[in-house]
Design a protein around this motif. Structure first.
Motif, PDB file in Angstrom:
ATOM      1  N   LEU A   1       0.826  -1.205   0.000  1.00  0.00           N
ATOM      2  CA  LEU A   1       0.000   0.000   0.000  1.00  0.00           C
ATOM      3  C   LEU A   1       0.865   1.261   0.000  1.00  0.00           C
ATOM      4  CD1 LEU A   1      -2.756  -1.082   2.546  1.00  0.00           C
ATOM      5  CD2 LEU A   1      -3.086  -0.661   0.099  1.00  0.00           C
TER       6      LEU A   1
ATOM      7  N   ALA B   1       1.948   1.911  -3.535  1.00  0.00           N
ATOM      8  CA  ALA B   1       0.839   2.472  -4.302  1.00  0.00           C
ATOM      9  C   ALA B   1       0.584   3.922  -3.915  1.00  0.00           C
ATOM     10  CB  ALA B   1      -0.420   1.628  -4.077  1.00  0.00           C
ATOM     11  N   ALA B   2       0.667   4.226  -2.621  1.00  0.00           N
ATOM     12  CA  ALA B   2       0.397   5.578  -2.142  1.00  0.00           C
ATOM     13  C   ALA B   2       1.430   6.578  -2.638  1.00  0.00           C
ATOM     14  CB  ALA B   2       0.346   5.589  -0.614  1.00  0.00           C
TER      15      ALA B   2
ATOM     16  N   ALA C   1      -5.225   4.520  -0.765  1.00  0.00           N
ATOM     17  CA  ALA C   1      -4.152   3.606  -0.360  1.00  0.00           C
ATOM     18  C   ALA C   1      -3.552   4.043   0.966  1.00  0.00           C
ATOM     19  CB  ALA C   1      -3.069   3.544  -1.447  1.00  0.00           C
TER      20      ALA C   1
END
Length: 209
Positions: A62, A65-66, A180
């Motif tokens: 995550l 993705a963030a 995310a």
């Protein structure tokens, strides 16, 4: 090891009030609390290491993705602009604001990522029944020390406040990186709930022998 050293190894201190207790076995699902301040000292759970490793790996994905996906999209006066976390960090990278850029990058990206990697390094091998890797003690000590400095949740709160103030000036929509980050905060909180530091320390020491 002398008898005196053995007695010292059997003692644990409350992290809040420093009260000393003799370590005892706590069954899975049970809790050992400090009599003075009621702080939870030990709370072992069945399968906790597997849950911690899985949640840490999820949080690491995550985080990636963030960082790289669009975080916000703003539209005002017919002009659309997308920004990512990297854009927010680089916005302060010039001149006297460079220290702020370094602080933002460290607190919301570098230190949280380093903490997750340290947890995976320290606990991952033990999850599958192996002895901890070399320097697992130092890795878990680093993860513990970094916890107050990993501030992804503070970043999300700050963004939420900023969105409220910007809502009257522009049309703002949240990108996938925003969600995310929200998921990252929730997963990290859940992971910290499952993790009993004293139990992890005890397991590392036992399996290093």
């Amino acid at each position: 090891m002398t008898g005196h050293d053995s007695d010292l190894d059997a003692l644990i201190a409350c992290p809040v009030c420093d009260a000393l207790y003799r370590m005892a076995e706590v069954p899975n699902g049970g809790r050992a609390r400090c009599r003075r301040c009621d702080t939870v000292l030990m709370a072992p759970r069945a399968g906790a290491m597997t849950q911690i490793v899985m949640l840490s790996a999820t949080a690491l994905i995550l985080m990636i993705a963030a960082i790289f996906f669009p975080f916000l999209e703003m539209s005002t006066g017919g002009v659309d602009r997308r920004s990512s976390v990297i854009d927010a960090i680089l916005a302060y990278s010039n001149g006297l604001m460079l220290p702020l850029s370094v602080a933002v990058a460290s607190l919301i990206v570098i230190l949280p990522t380093l903490r997750l990697m340290a947890i995976l390094y320290a606990i991952g091998p033990m999850m599958i029944g192996h002895a901890p890797w070399r320097h697992a003690t130092e890795a878990f000590r680093l993860a513990t020390a970094l916890k107050p400095w990993a501030m992804a949740e503070v970043f999300i709160v700050g963004v939420a406040v900023a969105l409220v103030k910007m809502s009257g000036l522009a049309t703002v929509s949240m990108g996938p990186a925003f969600w995310a980050f929200v998921a990252l905060v929730l997963v990290t909180t859940l992971k910290d709930t499952f993790m009993c530091r004293l139990t992890v320390w005890k397991t590392i020491e036992e399996r290093q022998r």
